[in-house]
Design an enzyme around this catalytic site. Structure first.
Site, PDB file in Angstrom:
ATOM      1  N   GLU A 157      16.811  -7.574  34.202  1.00 55.01           N
ATOM      2  CA  GLU A 157      18.051  -7.236  33.500  1.00 55.01           C
ATOM      3  C   GLU A 157      18.877  -8.470  33.129  1.00 55.01           C
ATOM      4  O   GLU A 157      20.049  -8.580  33.477  1.00 55.01           O
ATOM      5  CB  GLU A 157      18.869  -6.246  34.336  1.00 55.01           C
ATOM      6  CG  GLU A 157      18.098  -4.967  34.556  1.00 55.01           C
ATOM      7  CD  GLU A 157      18.826  -3.948  35.423  1.00 55.01           C
ATOM      8  OE1 GLU A 157      19.986  -4.157  35.758  1.00 55.01           O
ATOM      9  OE2 GLU A 157      18.199  -2.925  35.755  1.00 55.01           O
ATOM     10  N   ASN A 217      11.693  -7.784  33.331  1.00 57.28           N
ATOM     11  CA  ASN A 217      11.927  -6.340  33.318  1.00 57.28           C
ATOM     12  C   ASN A 217      13.326  -6.064  32.772  1.00 57.28           C
ATOM     13  O   ASN A 217      14.280  -6.756  33.140  1.00 57.28           O
ATOM     14  CB  ASN A 217      11.830  -5.866  34.781  1.00 57.28           C
ATOM     15  CG  ASN A 217      11.755  -4.370  34.964  1.00 57.28           C
ATOM     16  OD1 ASN A 217      10.998  -3.703  34.264  1.00 57.28           O
ATOM     17  ND2 ASN A 217      12.529  -3.836  35.903  1.00 57.28           N
ATOM     18  N   HIS A 257      14.634   4.138  31.226  1.00 56.88           N
ATOM     19  CA  HIS A 257      15.567   5.174  31.688  1.00 56.88           C
ATOM     20  C   HIS A 257      16.130   5.821  30.425  1.00 56.88           C
ATOM     21  O   HIS A 257      17.143   5.396  29.893  1.00 56.88           O
ATOM     22  CB  HIS A 257      16.704   4.549  32.511  1.00 56.88           C
ATOM     23  CG  HIS A 257      16.260   3.965  33.812  1.00 56.88           C
ATOM     24  ND1 HIS A 257      15.765   4.746  34.845  1.00 56.88           N
ATOM     25  CD2 HIS A 257      16.224   2.691  34.266  1.00 56.88           C
ATOM     26  CE1 HIS A 257      15.459   3.963  35.870  1.00 56.88           C
ATOM     27  NE2 HIS A 257      15.714   2.721  35.546  1.00 56.88           N
ATOM     28  N   GLU A 288      10.265   2.132  35.116  1.00 55.25           N
ATOM     29  CA  GLU A 288      11.261   2.917  35.867  1.00 55.25           C
ATOM     30  C   GLU A 288      11.537   4.238  35.154  1.00 55.25           C
ATOM     31  O   GLU A 288      12.678   4.671  35.005  1.00 55.25           O
ATOM     32  CB  GLU A 288      12.560   2.107  36.025  1.00 55.25           C
ATOM     33  CG  GLU A 288      12.339   0.755  36.677  1.00 55.25           C
ATOM     34  CD  GLU A 288      13.622  -0.020  36.967  1.00 55.25           C
ATOM     35  OE1 GLU A 288      14.726   0.549  36.870  1.00 55.25           O
ATOM     36  OE2 GLU A 288      13.506  -1.222  37.299  1.00 55.25           O
ATOM     37  N   ASP A 290      12.403   7.643  33.763  1.00 58.50           N
ATOM     38  CA  ASP A 290      12.988   8.977  33.967  1.00 58.50           C
ATOM     39  C   ASP A 290      13.576   9.405  32.628  1.00 58.50           C
ATOM     40  O   ASP A 290      13.966   8.578  31.816  1.00 58.50           O
ATOM     41  CB  ASP A 290      14.005   9.043  35.118  1.00 58.50           C
ATOM     42  CG  ASP A 290      15.038   7.946  35.139  1.00 58.50           C
ATOM     43  OD1 ASP A 290      15.388   7.419  34.060  1.00 58.50           O
ATOM     44  OD2 ASP A 290      15.527   7.614  36.230  1.00 58.50           O
TER      45      ASP A 290
HETATM   46  O1  9MR Z   1      17.474   3.554  42.099  1.00 53.93           O
HETATM   47  C1  9MR Z   1      18.238   2.487  42.619  1.00 53.93           C
HETATM   48  C2  9MR Z   1      19.434   3.045  43.353  1.00 53.93           C
HETATM   49  O2  9MR Z   1      19.012   3.717  44.513  1.00 53.93           O
HETATM   50  C3  9MR Z   1      20.396   1.928  43.685  1.00 53.93           C
HETATM   51  O3  9MR Z   1      21.547   2.480  44.255  1.00 53.93           O
HETATM   52  C4  9MR Z   1      20.722   1.144  42.437  1.00 53.93           C
HETATM   53  C5  9MR Z   1      21.672   0.035  42.732  1.00 53.93           C
HETATM   54  O4  9MR Z   1      21.812  -0.808  41.653  1.00 53.93           O
HETATM   55  O5  9MR Z   1      19.534   0.613  41.879  1.00 53.93           O
HETATM   56  C6  9MR Z   1      18.678   1.619  41.461  1.00 53.93           C
HETATM   57  O6  9MR Z   1      17.545   1.039  40.860  1.00 53.93           O
HETATM   58  C7  9MR Z   1      17.779   0.290  39.673  1.00 53.93           C
HETATM   59  C8  9MR Z   1      16.699  -0.760  39.573  1.00 53.93           C
HETATM   60  O7  9MR Z   1      16.691  -1.547  40.725  1.00 53.93           O
HETATM   61  C9  9MR Z   1      16.895  -1.632  38.335  1.00 53.93           C
HETATM   62  N1  9MR Z   1      16.975  -0.838  37.142  1.00 53.93           N
HETATM   63  C10 9MR Z   1      17.921   0.268  37.176  1.00 53.93           C
HETATM   64  C11 9MR Z   1      17.651   1.145  38.398  1.00 53.93           C
HETATM   65  C12 9MR Z   1      18.559   2.330  38.358  1.00 53.93           C
HETATM   66  O8  9MR Z   1      19.894   1.922  38.451  1.00 53.93           O
END
Ligand code: 9MR
Length: 493
Positions: A157, A217, A257, A288, A290
């Site tokens: 990111e 990513n 997402h 990732e 969804d």
């Molecule tokens: O799914 C993850 C969630 O449980 C955490 O609270 C969150 C914190 O930032 O991160 C989520 O995973 C993220 C991933 O690491 C990077 N891309 C976005 C995902 C969804 O926010």
């Protein structure tokens, strides 16, 4: 099902009936008959047959039997983030949950994606760290798990929201220094946290003889365009990074997402965008996935199952798209539970398959070709060719040649041009195209354009001018209007 079992099944299938044909001359050959493809009944088996992995994000508390049954790859959803495992000096701590996930994956023949090394969020003790400390952490994490991790998200990111096409402001921008202020980070004295993190990671991989692949990513980078057909500047910025640092980057993750945000939709040019990254020679993964199904909000306008099908098909249609990972098992356990974006309902190990699950399984079972026949070729006839080609291949001329592949959409196009040196090495090149009227170049990467319409030339930039004999490099440009029918001509220097 284990990968070994998948392979065993495939071998069995290929050893099935063969017909013996008699040629006119009496020689017998064996010709394979493609047996009807038996549909696989789990995502991982169907994906393996199509030649890709199908994975899931999880934490140790979610490791019920469904994980190993359905998935062939595992991403720690939170347990490998710097906020969990990094100390302020770049050391490792609290690796227990990560170890549990890696061990589980190994026991069950699953690949692991390490997530993630350099990220502005969940940076924990690494918040504000300098490059030297980030490099220490990169080295420690890569060597801690070695080849038990197949893919690492080295940088996560890095790019700004809202289709800005720039780096994030909260990104460790103090580590980006554009010494002469010319807008790129390639000059002497410049520093770039993305490049330098990948350079470090590649050094560690090479020094330790690892096969771990290094990925970048991001999200909202999935389509060539966003809602309304506007060019996806974030995707283009990612493309520039991967092109420029290709020698250090092995794979690109599209987080995927998908939701109602204009920049997060499933656009019809998803496959074309996967293809343009794949054409750089990197593996592409959907990392990732969804898909928002909050129908009260009329989210992305079509049935969720159809949307899943679209994404899976786009990946299957690109050979270098080698894996898809969903971001959790069941809706109720998702980071966005209200959007009901995953493949199962239920929870706590007791899961029910949704229509989206069946759509994904069905699409995977159709394989790369989309027909449902096995992708591995049937038994090849053992006939010795009797006709010898009478012409020897014509010599490859010195100089260079160029070919173009175009991805077009209503109102615009992206051109990827491949430059190939001839029989001798070259020190530089320039490619000319005649654009049809109405076509205008708006953006170019890995080349310096002169002109924007009509006869336009693209010259090599500093790092891609020198090519050995028969070596290739790629550059690209984006424009409005149509470029259909253009023929590039290459001049070497
Ligand atoms: O799914 C993850 C969630 O449980 C955490 O609270 C969150 C914190 O930032 O991160 C989520 O995973 C993220 C991933 O690491 C990077 N891309 C976005 C995902 C969804 O926010």
């Amino acid at each position: 099902m284990s990968r070994t079992t998948d392979q065993r099944r495939r071998r069995t299938r290929l050893a099935l009936p063969a017909a013996v044909l008699l040629l006119a001359g009496g020689a017998a050959i064996v010709q394979g008959i493609t047996p009807a493809a038996a549909a696989e009944t789990t995502l991982r088996a169907a994906a393996a047959k199509a030649g890709l992995f199908f994975g899931v994000a999880a934490s140790p508390g979610r490791l019920s039997s469904i994980v190993a049954q359905e998935f062939s790859q595992l991403t720690p959803e939170n347990d490998m983030k710097p906020s969990t495992i990094a100390t302020s000096s770049g050391g490792l701590q609290n690796t227990g949950a990560a170890d549990t996930l890696v061990n589980y994956a190994q026991t069950n023949n699953m690949l692991v994606r390490g997530h993630t090394l350099v990220w502005h969020s969940q940076a924990g003790a690494l918040q504000g760290a300098n490059q030297a400390t980030l490099n220490t952490f990169i080295g420690n994490a890569l060597t801690r798990w070695g080849n038990r991790i197949a893919y690492w998200d080295v940088v996560n990111e890095a790019l700004a929201d809202n289709n800005a096409g720039t780096r994030r402001s909260e990104w460790p921008h103090t580590l980006n220094r554009d010494a002469n202020g010319d807008g790129d980070l390639f000059d002497a004295g410049d520093t770039d946290v993305i490049r330098d993190s990948f350079v470090r990671a590649k050094q560690v991989v090479q020094a330790n003889g690892l096969s771990t692949k290094l990925c970048i990513n991001d999200y909202d980078v999935e389509g060539l365009t966003v809602r309304g057909g506007t060019p996806n500047r974030k995707a283009n910025a990612l493309y520039d990074i991967v092109s420029n640092y290709r020698q250090y980057i092995d794979c690109v993750g599209f987080q995927a997402h998908f939701n109602d945000n204009p920049n997060s939709i499933i656009s019809d040019d998803l496959q074309a965008n996967i293809q343009r990254f794949a054409d750089l020679g990197v593996e592409v993964h959907i990392t990732e996935l969804d898909i928002d199904d909050d129908l009260s909000n009329n989210d992305i306008g079509q049935g969720q199952a159809d949307n899943y099908r679209k994404v899976v098909r786009a990946c299957l249609n690109v050979a270098r798209c080698t894996g898809i990972t969903v971001w959790g098992i069941a809706d109720s356990e998702s980071w966005r539970s209200s959007e009901r974006g995953l493949l199962f309902t239920g929870g706590n190990g007791n899961y029910q398959k949704k229509a989206a699950y069946h759509a994904v399984l069905d699409e995977l079972n159709k394989g790369r070709s989309g027909t449902g026949t096995p992708t591995t070729p049937p038994v090849t006839p053992t006939v010795t060719p009797t006709v010898t080609p009478s012409t020897s291949p014509s010599p490859v001329p010195a100089g260079c040649t160029a070919t173009v592949s175009l991805n077009s959409w209503n109102g615009g196009f992206v051109a990827t041009v491949r430059v190939t040196a001839g029989s001798a090495s070259i020190n530089g090149w320039s490619v000319g195209v005649n654009l049809p009227s109405g076509a205008t170049v708006t953006n170019a990467w890995n080349s310096t354009p002169s002109g924007t319409s009509g006869a336009v030339r693209f010259a090599n930039v500093g790092h891609n001018g020198r090519l050995g004999a028969a070596q290739t490099t790629e550059f690209g440009f984006q424009g409005t209007g149509s470029a259909t029918g253009i023929t590039p001509t290459c001049t070497a220097s």
